[in-house]
Design a protein around this motif. Structure first.
Motif, mmCIF file in Angstrom:
data_model
loop_
_atom_site.group_PDB
_atom_site.id
_atom_site.type_symbol
_atom_site.label_atom_id
_atom_site.label_comp_id
_atom_site.label_asym_id
_atom_site.label_seq_id
_atom_site.Cartn_x
_atom_site.Cartn_y
_atom_site.Cartn_z
ATOM 1 N N HIS A 45 0.808 -1.222 0.000
ATOM 2 C CA HIS A 45 0.000 0.000 0.000
ATOM 3 C C HIS A 45 0.838 1.268 0.000
ATOM 4 C CE1 HIS A 45 -3.673 -2.311 0.523
ATOM 5 N NE2 HIS A 45 -3.049 -3.005 1.457
ATOM 6 N N PHE A 46 2.133 1.133 0.237
ATOM 7 C CA PHE A 46 2.996 2.318 0.167
ATOM 8 C C PHE A 46 4.316 2.025 -0.543
ATOM 9 C CE2 PHE A 46 3.223 0.365 4.408
ATOM 10 C CZ PHE A 46 4.563 0.046 4.516
ATOM 11 N N THR A 47 4.323 0.941 -1.350
ATOM 12 C CA THR A 47 5.516 0.592 -2.125
ATOM 13 C C THR A 47 5.326 0.994 -3.584
ATOM 14 O OG1 THR A 47 6.009 -1.302 -0.696
ATOM 15 C CG2 THR A 47 7.007 -1.290 -2.883
ATOM 16 N N PRO A 48 6.243 1.758 -4.156
ATOM 17 C CA PRO A 48 6.126 2.144 -5.574
ATOM 18 C C PRO A 48 6.080 0.913 -6.473
ATOM 19 C CG PRO A 48 7.815 3.438 -4.462
ATOM 20 C CD PRO A 48 7.418 2.352 -3.503
ATOM 21 N N SER A 144 -10.842 -12.565 0.857
ATOM 22 C CA SER A 144 -9.938 -11.682 1.603
ATOM 23 C C SER A 144 -9.062 -10.871 0.662
ATOM 24 C CB SER A 144 -9.069 -12.503 2.558
ATOM 25 O OG SER A 144 -9.845 -13.110 3.569
ATOM 26 N N VAL A 145 -8.701 -11.459 -0.469
ATOM 27 C CA VAL A 145 -7.911 -10.738 -1.463
ATOM 28 C C VAL A 145 -8.705 -9.554 -2.018
ATOM 29 C CG1 VAL A 145 -6.897 -10.877 -3.779
ATOM 30 C CG2 VAL A 145 -6.446 -12.670 -2.114
ATOM 31 N N VAL A 146 -9.981 -9.774 -2.299
ATOM 32 C CA VAL A 146 -10.819 -8.678 -2.804
ATOM 33 C C VAL A 146 -10.904 -7.565 -1.765
ATOM 34 C CG1 VAL A 146 -13.117 -8.020 -3.597
ATOM 35 C CG2 VAL A 146 -12.145 -10.224 -4.285
ATOM 36 N N ASN A 147 -11.071 -7.933 -0.489
ATOM 37 C CA ASN A 147 -11.082 -6.926 0.581
ATOM 38 C C ASN A 147 -9.814 -6.083 0.537
ATOM 39 O OD1 ASN A 147 -12.429 -9.381 2.914
ATOM 40 N ND2 ASN A 147 -13.492 -8.149 1.397
ATOM 41 N N SER A 150 -9.574 -3.673 -2.576
ATOM 42 C CA SER A 150 -10.379 -2.452 -2.491
ATOM 43 C C SER A 150 -9.601 -1.353 -1.768
ATOM 44 C CB SER A 150 -11.706 -2.731 -1.773
ATOM 45 O OG SER A 150 -11.508 -3.005 -0.398
ATOM 46 N N ARG A 151 -8.804 -1.766 -0.786
ATOM 47 C CA ARG A 151 -7.933 -0.820 -0.087
ATOM 48 C C ARG A 151 -6.791 -0.375 -0.997
ATOM 49 N NH1 ARG A 151 -3.802 -2.630 4.605
ATOM 50 N NH2 ARG A 151 -2.871 -0.597 5.041
ATOM 51 N N LEU A 152 -6.233 -1.323 -1.752
ATOM 52 C CA LEU A 152 -5.121 -1.005 -2.651
ATOM 53 C C LEU A 152 -5.552 -0.039 -3.749
ATOM 54 C CD1 LEU A 152 -2.175 -1.492 -3.473
ATOM 55 C CD2 LEU A 152 -2.961 -3.471 -4.806
ATOM 56 N N ALA A 153 -6.792 -0.153 -4.197
ATOM 57 C CA ALA A 153 -7.291 0.740 -5.249
ATOM 58 C C ALA A 153 -7.197 2.199 -4.809
ATOM 59 C CB ALA A 153 -8.733 0.376 -5.600
ATOM 60 N N GLN A 164 -3.873 1.256 -11.819
ATOM 61 C CA GLN A 164 -4.104 0.111 -10.934
ATOM 62 C C GLN A 164 -5.565 -0.055 -10.502
ATOM 63 O OE1 GLN A 164 -3.019 -2.823 -10.102
ATOM 64 N NE2 GLN A 164 -1.502 -2.471 -8.480
ATOM 65 N N PRO A 165 -6.272 1.004 -10.102
ATOM 66 C CA PRO A 165 -7.674 0.815 -9.703
ATOM 67 C C PRO A 165 -8.540 0.243 -10.815
ATOM 68 C CG PRO A 165 -6.871 2.960 -8.983
ATOM 69 C CD PRO A 165 -5.827 2.390 -9.890
#
Length: 224
Positions: A45-48, A144-147, A150-153, A164-165
């Motif tokens: 979530h914070f890696t380029p 759980s991956v989908v959950n 949604s955060r990664l988007a 990416q989204p």
């Protein structure tokens, strides 16, 4: 109750207790590995994007390390007692599935299938009466991956990865369509599937914002 019967019962109880402790030792090792995978994957979530492959390689090595745990369980659990003991490692296994499926998506954009994940975790056909990956546990891991996606988007936009989204949206819509065709009789699994609608809505909101600002370079598939 006769003394001989009491002795036999006590022997069985002691045997079960010893077996439970041996299984617990393997599960504790499994938990350590899954916690490490989750902690490492949280960094997506914070890696380029251009440095994420090294992070995924780290997780892949831990997934391979899980094979020693599944082998250990197969050696401990008596034949035909899978369903008796599976709840002891079910949560750890679901998390391992989550890690395996997420790593595959981030690496190739594809969904890792049940057999593929089972192979990655070192499951063998001859062990299926002692330790195996059930369809239910696999599906829980996929949800759980989908959950997580949604955060990664949301966080991808923060990192400037505006495509990416949209890619996530395509992937999740296909997954949702597949889940919709399943006859889910497990109540917990069905409730978790229903929650995917909220994840899809969250992702679609991000896609809409990216589209409105004309930031993406990949085509957006309209909602059906």
């Amino acid at each position: 109750m006769e003394a001989a019967d009491l002795d036999q019962i006590n022997t069985l109880l002691d045997t079960d207790s010893e077996l439970r402790e041996r299984i617990k030792d393997q599960v504790n090792e499994f938990d350590k590995k899954t916690r490490l995978m989750v902690a490492t994957l949280n960094k997506i979530h914070f890696t380029p994007p251009d440095t994420i492959s090294a992070l995924l390689d780290t997780v892949k090595s831990v997934i391979v390390g899980c094979q020693s745990v599944t082998k250990g369980l197969a050696e401990i659990v008596p034949p035909n007692q899978f369903w008796r003991w599976k709840d002891m490692w079910s949560n750890s296994l679901k998390t391992a599935v989550f890690a395996s499926v997420l790593v595959e998506y981030l690496s190739s954009g594809q969904l890792a299938g049940l057999q593929q994940v089972s192979d990655q975790l070192g499951m063998r056909e001859e062990w299926k009466d002692r330790v195996s990956l059930t369809v239910e546990d696999y599906l829980h891991g996929v949800i759980s991956v989908v959950n997580e996606l949604s955060r990664l988007a949301v966080n991808s936009v923060t990192l400037g990865n505006f495509d990416q989204p949209i890619k996530i949206s395509h992937f999740v819509k296909e997954l949702f369509a597949g889940f919709s065709m399943l006859n889910l009789k497990n109540d917990t699994l069905r409730r978790r599937f229903d929650s995917l609608k909220y994840d899809m809505k969250k992702i679609e909101e991000v896609v809409y914002d990216v589209s409105l600002r004309k930031l993406a370079t990949v085509p957006i598939v309209p909602s059906t």
